[in-house]
Enzyme design. Structure first.
Site, PDB file in Angstrom:
ATOM      1  N   ASP A  67      19.160 -38.518  41.013  1.00  0.00           N
ATOM      2  CA  ASP A  67      20.242 -38.489  41.669  1.00  0.00           C
ATOM      3  C   ASP A  67      20.660 -37.096  42.202  1.00  0.00           C
ATOM      4  OD1 ASP A  67      21.096 -37.353  39.348  1.00  0.00           O
ATOM      5  OD2 ASP A  67      22.635 -38.989  39.180  1.00  0.00           O
ATOM      6  N   SER A  68      19.960 -36.232  42.064  1.00  0.00           N
ATOM      7  CA  SER A  68      20.264 -34.883  42.816  1.00  0.00           C
ATOM      8  C   SER A  68      19.930 -35.073  44.122  1.00  0.00           C
ATOM      9  CB  SER A  68      19.167 -33.943  42.028  1.00  0.00           C
ATOM     10  OG  SER A  68      17.801 -34.338  42.017  1.00  0.00           O
ATOM     11  N   ASP A 106      16.445 -42.515  38.764  1.00  0.00           N
ATOM     12  CA  ASP A 106      17.766 -42.452  38.060  1.00  0.00           C
ATOM     13  C   ASP A 106      18.587 -43.341  38.329  1.00  0.00           C
ATOM     14  OD1 ASP A 106      17.888 -40.000  36.586  1.00  0.00           O
ATOM     15  OD2 ASP A 106      18.615 -38.566  38.234  1.00  0.00           O
ATOM     16  N   LYS A 136      15.769 -43.574  34.562  1.00  0.00           N
ATOM     17  CA  LYS A 136      16.314 -42.556  33.408  1.00  0.00           C
ATOM     18  C   LYS A 136      17.764 -42.788  33.705  1.00  0.00           C
ATOM     19  CE  LYS A 136      16.425 -37.967  34.814  1.00  0.00           C
ATOM     20  NZ  LYS A 136      17.905 -37.757  34.817  1.00  0.00           N
ATOM     21  N   GLU A 138      21.560 -40.980  31.707  1.00  0.00           N
ATOM     22  CA  GLU A 138      22.148 -39.730  31.170  1.00  0.00           C
ATOM     23  C   GLU A 138      23.010 -40.058  29.720  1.00  0.00           C
ATOM     24  OE1 GLU A 138      24.234 -37.239  33.783  1.00  0.00           O
ATOM     25  OE2 GLU A 138      22.542 -36.936  35.263  1.00  0.00           O
ATOM     26  N   GLU A 205      18.071 -30.890  29.623  1.00  0.00           N
ATOM     27  CA  GLU A 205      18.544 -29.783  30.613  1.00  0.00           C
ATOM     28  C   GLU A 205      19.397 -29.071  30.331  1.00  0.00           C
ATOM     29  OE1 GLU A 205      19.896 -31.811  34.498  1.00  0.00           O
ATOM     30  OE2 GLU A 205      20.412 -29.959  35.248  1.00  0.00           O
TER      31      GLU A 205
END
Ligand code: KIV
Length: 289
Positions: A67-68, A106, A136, A138, A205
């Site tokens: 999602d960056s 993501d 993925k 978080e 991270e």
């Protein structure tokens, strides 16, 4: 192992030819770590477009549609505004451009946190729309129930602990995590909870190195470091960062090229050619037979 290309004369675009290799699988990635040891480190890069995927695919084990892309592609201030539709569209392009790597997508902020059921609906949408193999998300302990729920229903999940950019408004920034004892212990507890819940890998991270090393030893699934440690079971970088697309990058990024300078110089030369009417030249123009 290589991807070959065929020129589509109708569009003048190079398309990858289906190659005989089989795509790696999520279980194959998970099994790289045996009894706490990963002999063959897992190579991960982000990819957002089909052409980028074509170029990266043969060198990677996993292509992460991160999602960056919110900041990198869309110029957004953070990953918070990224939508499911954006992720699905870019993930579909990356799947079309790859034959070898496992494609992981993501889950964007707001699409999975409310409940395991909400996460299932969002993850199923992403996998159906894109053909990606896994998602993925978080978060640590608090997401363990969701990781197990998805995994038991056919959706492999990669976790993400330490610096979790979707929580920027709670964390107050993007600085490294795990400097204090309580925070360090919490990161390790989070990773263990995800691993025990069935995550097939965990991105670690922006974590101080000793914690990343301890965490990697503490979990059974592979860890993928970014700003963590070379002793993680694999590494990931944002492709544009490592290519040198941006002036400012986090300290943990190693630049392997200076693509920004290459693009700027090519554009400068093109502009000069247009202004001096030296482009197009005889090679680029059609004459009557
Ligand atoms: O969004 C992303 O690109 C990521 C990587 C930096 C791990 O989550």
């Amino acid at each position: 192992m290589s991807t070959t290309f065929q020129l589509d004369t109708a569009t003048s675009r190079a398309n990858p030819t289906p190659s005989p290799m089989r795509r790696l699988t999520v279980p194959a990635i998970r099994e790289r770590k045996q009894n706490g040891v990963t002999e063959d480190p897992i190579v991960v890069l982000t990819a957002y477009t089909a052409r980028q995927a074509q170029l990266l695919d043969e060198h990677c084990d996993i292509l992460l549609v991160g999602d960056s892309l919110g900041q990198v592609i869309y110029g957004l201030p953070s990953t918070i505004p990224v939508t499911l539709e954006m992720m699905a569209n870019h993930a579909a392009a990356v799947v079309r451009g790859s034959y070898h790597s496992v494609v992981v997508v993501d889950m964007p902020f707001g699409s999975y946190e409310a409940s395991p059921q909400a996460a299932f609906e969002s993850a199923a949408y992403l996998l159906k729309q894109s053909g990606a193999a896994a998602v993925k998300l978080e978060g640590g302990e608090v997401m363990a129930e969701t990781v197990a729920f998805l995994n038991q229903r056919g959706i492999p999940v990669m976790g993400h602990v330490g610096l979790t950019p979707q929580a920027v408004n709670v964390l107050g920034g993007y600085s490294a995590r795990g400097r204090g004892t309580a925070e360090a212990e919490k990161i390790i507890t989070d990773a263990k909870a995800l691993s025990d819940a069935g995550a097939f890998g965990i991105v670690v991270e922006g974590v101080v190195e000793p914690i990343a090393v301890e965490l990697t030893k503490a979990v059974t699934c592979p860890t993928i470091g970014i700003g963590a440690s070379a002793q993680c079971d694999g590494q990931v970088l944002v492709t544009e960062d490592m290519l040198g697309m941006f002036e400012r990058v986090p300290r943990f990024v190693k630049r392997y090229d200076d693509i920004a300078a290459t693009i700027s110089s090519a554009a400068e030369n093109y502009a000069a050619d247009v202004r001096s009417r030296t482009f197009p030249g005889p090679e680029q123009t059609y004459q009557p037979k």
